[in-house]
Design a protein around this motif. Sequence first.
Motif, mmCIF file in Angstrom:
data_model
loop_
_atom_site.group_PDB
_atom_site.id
_atom_site.type_symbol
_atom_site.label_atom_id
_atom_site.label_comp_id
_atom_site.label_asym_id
_atom_site.label_seq_id
_atom_site.Cartn_x
_atom_site.Cartn_y
_atom_site.Cartn_z
ATOM 1 N N ARG A 1 0.814 -1.214 0.000
ATOM 2 C CA ARG A 1 0.000 0.000 0.000
ATOM 3 C C ARG A 1 0.851 1.269 0.000
ATOM 4 O O ARG A 1 0.365 2.302 -0.430
ATOM 5 C CB ARG A 1 -0.927 0.012 1.214
ATOM 6 C CG ARG A 1 -2.106 -0.866 1.057
ATOM 7 C CD ARG A 1 -3.106 -0.550 2.120
ATOM 8 N NE ARG A 1 -4.364 -1.158 1.779
ATOM 9 C CZ ARG A 1 -5.440 -1.007 2.457
ATOM 10 N NH1 ARG A 1 -5.441 -0.257 3.533
ATOM 11 N NH2 ARG A 1 -6.551 -1.590 2.090
ATOM 12 N N SER A 5 0.183 4.669 -2.136
ATOM 13 C CA SER A 5 0.122 5.994 -1.511
ATOM 14 C C SER A 5 1.081 6.959 -2.196
ATOM 15 O O SER A 5 0.720 8.097 -2.512
ATOM 16 C CB SER A 5 0.443 5.906 -0.018
ATOM 17 O OG SER A 5 -0.564 5.234 0.680
ATOM 18 N N TYR A 69 -6.365 4.463 0.825
ATOM 19 C CA TYR A 69 -7.124 4.682 2.061
ATOM 20 C C TYR A 69 -6.908 6.133 2.463
ATOM 21 O O TYR A 69 -6.011 6.802 1.960
ATOM 22 C CB TYR A 69 -6.664 3.727 3.178
ATOM 23 C CG TYR A 69 -5.187 3.873 3.505
ATOM 24 C CD1 TYR A 69 -4.750 4.747 4.493
ATOM 25 C CD2 TYR A 69 -4.223 3.176 2.779
ATOM 26 C CE1 TYR A 69 -3.406 4.917 4.766
ATOM 27 C CE2 TYR A 69 -2.872 3.335 3.043
ATOM 28 C CZ TYR A 69 -2.475 4.200 4.042
ATOM 29 O OH TYR A 69 -1.136 4.367 4.299
ATOM 30 N N LYS A 70 -7.738 6.638 3.355
ATOM 31 C CA LYS A 70 -7.621 8.010 3.868
ATOM 32 C C LYS A 70 -7.317 9.035 2.765
ATOM 33 O O LYS A 70 -6.253 9.660 2.745
ATOM 34 C CB LYS A 70 -6.579 8.089 4.970
ATOM 35 C CG LYS A 70 -6.918 7.251 6.188
ATOM 36 C CD LYS A 70 -5.903 7.444 7.289
ATOM 37 C CE LYS A 70 -6.278 6.597 8.488
ATOM 38 N NZ LYS A 70 -5.304 6.728 9.562
#
Length: 130
Positions: A1, A5, A69-70
């Motif tokens: 991940r 990112s 994510y986020k």
Amino acid sequence: RLGQSVWAIFAGFVFVVIFSIATDALLYKLAVFPPVGRYTPSKPLLLATTYRVIFGIVGSYITARLAPYKPMQHALIGGCIGVVLGVVGAAVTWNRNLGPHWYPVALIILAIPQSWLGAKVYLRRASNDS
């Protein structure tokens, strides 16, 4: 991940850089801006601020969209990178009399809000699609 990112932040950043440079080049060619290295008055810098903010919002939207994510956090990290680059740019050009000082200050101040807005637009659209 981590790779996803980094890619999300990089993709948003590359969008902003490419579109900003291309728009700058077009406006130099059209003589909207004075020649590179010459003093630029406020009016063309207001135009540059406007399109840079728009590109920053879109770039942050891209970052949020690609984030694994986020999405808001990713977009704000991109905004923080923009702040750092803005501070460096302001420091390098401050005493070179290239234009009014409000311009680099505005780019620094607007980096985080435009990043937040780009992510907010993405989050709103994503929640409407659900």
